[in-house]
Design an enzyme around this catalytic site. Structure first.
Site, PDB file in Angstrom:
ATOM      1  N   LYS A  50      33.926  36.942  38.490  1.00 49.71           N
ATOM      2  CA  LYS A  50      33.447  35.889  38.989  1.00 49.71           C
ATOM      3  C   LYS A  50      35.077  34.768  39.995  1.00 49.71           C
ATOM      4  CE  LYS A  50      30.214  35.106  36.189  1.00 49.71           C
ATOM      5  NZ  LYS A  50      29.240  34.766  36.614  1.00 49.71           N
ATOM      6  N   THR A  72      31.463  22.645  38.202  1.00 50.37           N
ATOM      7  CA  THR A  72      30.670  23.624  37.717  1.00 50.37           C
ATOM      8  C   THR A  72      29.318  23.315  36.505  1.00 50.37           C
ATOM      9  OG1 THR A  72      29.793  26.215  37.672  1.00 50.37           O
ATOM     10  CG2 THR A  72      32.232  25.318  37.309  1.00 50.37           C
ATOM     11  N   SER A  75      29.870  27.569  30.865  1.00 46.51           N
ATOM     12  CA  SER A  75      30.717  28.114  29.509  1.00 46.51           C
ATOM     13  C   SER A  75      31.209  29.259  29.338  1.00 46.51           C
ATOM     14  CB  SER A  75      29.560  27.400  28.014  1.00 46.51           C
ATOM     15  OG  SER A  75      28.717  28.455  27.611  1.00 46.51           O
ATOM     16  N   ASN A  77      32.665  33.058  32.109  1.00 50.96           N
ATOM     17  CA  ASN A  77      33.597  33.705  33.306  1.00 50.96           C
ATOM     18  C   ASN A  77      33.840  32.788  34.018  1.00 50.96           C
ATOM     19  OD1 ASN A  77      34.996  35.494  31.873  1.00 50.96           O
ATOM     20  ND2 ASN A  77      33.023  37.153  31.780  1.00 50.96           N
ATOM     21  N   GLN A  80      36.051  29.627  33.987  1.00 49.48           N
ATOM     22  CA  GLN A  80      37.185  30.436  33.502  1.00 49.48           C
ATOM     23  C   GLN A  80      37.375  30.347  35.929  1.00 49.48           C
ATOM     24  OE1 GLN A  80      38.840  32.788  31.002  1.00 49.48           O
ATOM     25  NE2 GLN A  80      37.239  32.703  29.691  1.00 49.48           N
ATOM     26  N   ASP A 169      26.749  57.948  44.991  1.00 56.07           N
ATOM     27  CA  ASP A 169      25.649  58.797  45.231  1.00 56.07           C
ATOM     28  C   ASP A 169      24.943  57.042  44.813  1.00 56.07           C
ATOM     29  OD1 ASP A 169      25.464  61.184  45.805  1.00 56.07           O
ATOM     30  OD2 ASP A 169      26.367  61.722  43.994  1.00 56.07           O
ATOM     31  N   GLY A 176      23.110  39.907  35.261  1.00 57.95           N
ATOM     32  CA  GLY A 176      22.528  37.917  34.894  1.00 57.95           C
ATOM     33  C   GLY A 176      22.051  37.031  35.131  1.00 57.95           C
ATOM     34  N   ASP A 207      14.751  39.813  32.221  1.00 56.22           N
ATOM     35  CA  ASP A 207      14.055  38.676  33.287  1.00 56.22           C
ATOM     36  C   ASP A 207      14.145  39.737  35.177  1.00 56.22           C
ATOM     37  OD1 ASP A 207      16.815  37.743  32.588  1.00 56.22           O
ATOM     38  OD2 ASP A 207      17.051  37.252  34.921  1.00 56.22           O
ATOM     39  N   SER A 300      32.089  44.218  35.170  1.00 54.55           N
ATOM     40  CA  SER A 300      32.250  43.649  35.208  1.00 54.55           C
ATOM     41  C   SER A 300      33.702  42.280  34.557  1.00 54.55           C
ATOM     42  CB  SER A 300      31.351  42.253  35.182  1.00 54.55           C
ATOM     43  OG  SER A 300      30.532  42.884  33.904  1.00 54.55           O
ATOM     44  N   ASN A 303      36.964  39.735  29.143  1.00 55.07           N
ATOM     45  CA  ASN A 303      36.897  38.890  28.012  1.00 55.07           C
ATOM     46  C   ASN A 303      36.012  38.594  26.992  1.00 55.07           C
ATOM     47  OD1 ASN A 303      38.759  37.668  29.693  1.00 55.07           O
ATOM     48  ND2 ASN A 303      37.693  36.334  31.185  1.00 55.07           N
TER      49      ASN A 303
END
Lengths: 311, 311
Positions: A50, A72, A75, A77, A80, A169, A176, A207, A300, A303
């Site tokens: 992020k 923003t 709550s 990443n 932070q 490949d 998310g 989703d 990704s 934390n």
């Protein structure tokens, strides 16, 4: 958006990010039956990819905008990341967080100099509060995943991975809010267009899978997943990119995420978030598909609350 | 022992070990007030520096000796290291372990092809059993820490660290059986003799500290430490080296070990054993001494039971 946009983005944020290492593991290769290349954004500043998008979004503002600060709601990443990127650039960061957010997350934001604005714990309340700050302070709103500058910043992780390993490949990222997957898709498409792009998603919050099927942005009725970074849904900026460039979404069960996470911790000796393990879980679930392939995985973030582990 | 011995050792074991990375962390540097260089043997094959000594010990055997196999008594990382090194060299490995050793440790040995020989859980019983195997099978006994070839093998971790960072002011390693500290001391003394060498030890098992004070090998009456790799005591091969070359031993409390371990996990996102955290704990305890210095720390290993963490 073209190759040049991404190269400029990368050059712009370089002083503010780590070039994270790409790790390999013979043991995990044997278990998975393919050659894995882990782009370790858990080693990124503040512990997640992020930082790339947040840095680029703030760097893209005018001097005048920077003086008025950024806001923003997050709550996780991104809160932070915005706090740290803003701090480094001498910009004021307002972070809208639900009152009931874990203290450990509030502390992390404070450590990086972000100012927390508390709100009720509903999507409506946090958007209202963010809008209020935007109007009152003239602060620029930064979206965690659905904003071009954020997506371009995120793209730089895959750019670095492909620079080191141009013969992959396929690249798999968790999905998310869609910012990492869209950014990765743009980078792959520009630099190594014959490399496939796959998203990995918990079955509990599928989703993105359903959005690709239906052709419109779907949401989740419940969000019972350990992968706390993947509870959100796609947006109008990243969904068109994902729809056009992503090959498919692989869904995995909670137990598969936990097992993949444990394998990475135990075998690679690195700390990754549950969200990060989702991509590796997708490989383990579809071994036949990836057999003997060179598979890039974007880890990704790293934390986690050590007091609350799933093992 | 001279420079050439160590260089030959390194060349001999290179095909069987990883050249592990040296990691840095600005956050931990800020917390500690010095420049830290972590030699990450937690990323070594089987997850600990023990692979270096075990590989060298087996590679130093004659063909005939290799055919008769090797035997050791260990329930920790050395058991796994001997098993794996032996497996790679087509040598039979007999591992004497107490009956009540944790199943997770037995499984690790089996994974690497070692044959477990169970014994009662006393030092006498395990030595008797190892001797029995030695006589019956003609197997060569390998000691986890008190054998020249093992010590020379261990020295290669510091050699690699100094090759990358020749200007270190001090190198700190944990001290248990003394094999890593002695090996590190030899390497430092041969290659960067003006660099200091410090051992770090839990207060609960401060036998090395007391041995340096008294001038003879001291033992521990109890071993109530979380640093399970450091419960043993020095031997007649490594103590003279330590006595001659090591500047001092710093002792740390259990709580300090846990806090150092948590800092490394949370900030560096890497998994280290409690034993490994002892060296960093020693720095945090003596900030004034290390202020603005370049401090090498050998992270000895990363094998932990995720189901039994101290956080």
């Amino acid at each position: 958006m073209n190759k040049q946009t991404l190269i400029q983005t990368h050059n712009r944020i370089k002083p503010f990010i780590h070039k994270t290492p790409v790790l390999t593991s013979k043991l995990l290769d044997e278990i998975a039956g393919c050659n894995l290349f882990f782009k370790c954004e858990n080693f990124q500043k503040m512990g997640a990819f992020k930082m790339r998008g947040a840095a680029n979004a703030i760097l893209s503002l005018s001097d005048e905008e920077r003086q008025r600060g950024v806001v923003t709601h997050s709550s996780g990443n991104f809160a932070q990341a915005v706090s740290l990127a803003a701090q480094k650039l001498g910009v004021k960061a307002y972070i809208v967080m639900p009152k009931n957010a874990p203290q450990v997350k509030k502390n992390a934001v404070k450590t990086y100099g972000g100012e927390i604005i508390e709100c009720e714990s509903t999507p409506q309340a946090r958007e209202a509060m963010a809008n209020k700050i935007k109007e009152e302070k003239g602060a620029s709103f930064l979206h965690p995943s659905n904003q071009d500058e954020v997506i371009y910043g995120n793209a730089t992780a895959a750019m670095e991975l492909l620079e080191e390993h141009p013969n992959l490949d396929v690249i798999i990222t968790p999905v998310g809010g869609g910012g990492l997957l869209a950014g990765t898709a743009l980078a792959v498409n520009q630099f190594v267009p014959n490399c496939k792009i796959i998203g990995a998603e918990p079955m509990e919050v599928d989703d993105a899978y359903r959005s690709l099927k239906s052709g419109k942005i779907e949401k989740n009725e419940s969000t019972n997943t350990i992968a706390d970074g993947l509870k959100t849904y796609l947006g109008d900026r990243n969904f068109p990119i994902i729809k056009t460039l992503v090959d498919k979404i692989i869904r995995v069960e909670e137990q598969e995420i936990k097992e993949a996470m444990q394998l990475i911790w135990e075998r690679m000796k690195i700390i990754v978030e549950p969200s990060s393990a989702v991509a590796f879980a997708a490989v383990l679930k579809n071994k036949e598909e990836f057999k003997n392939k060179s598979v890039g995985i974007i880890i990704s973030g790293g934390n986690v609350d050590l007091k609350n582990l799933p093992f």
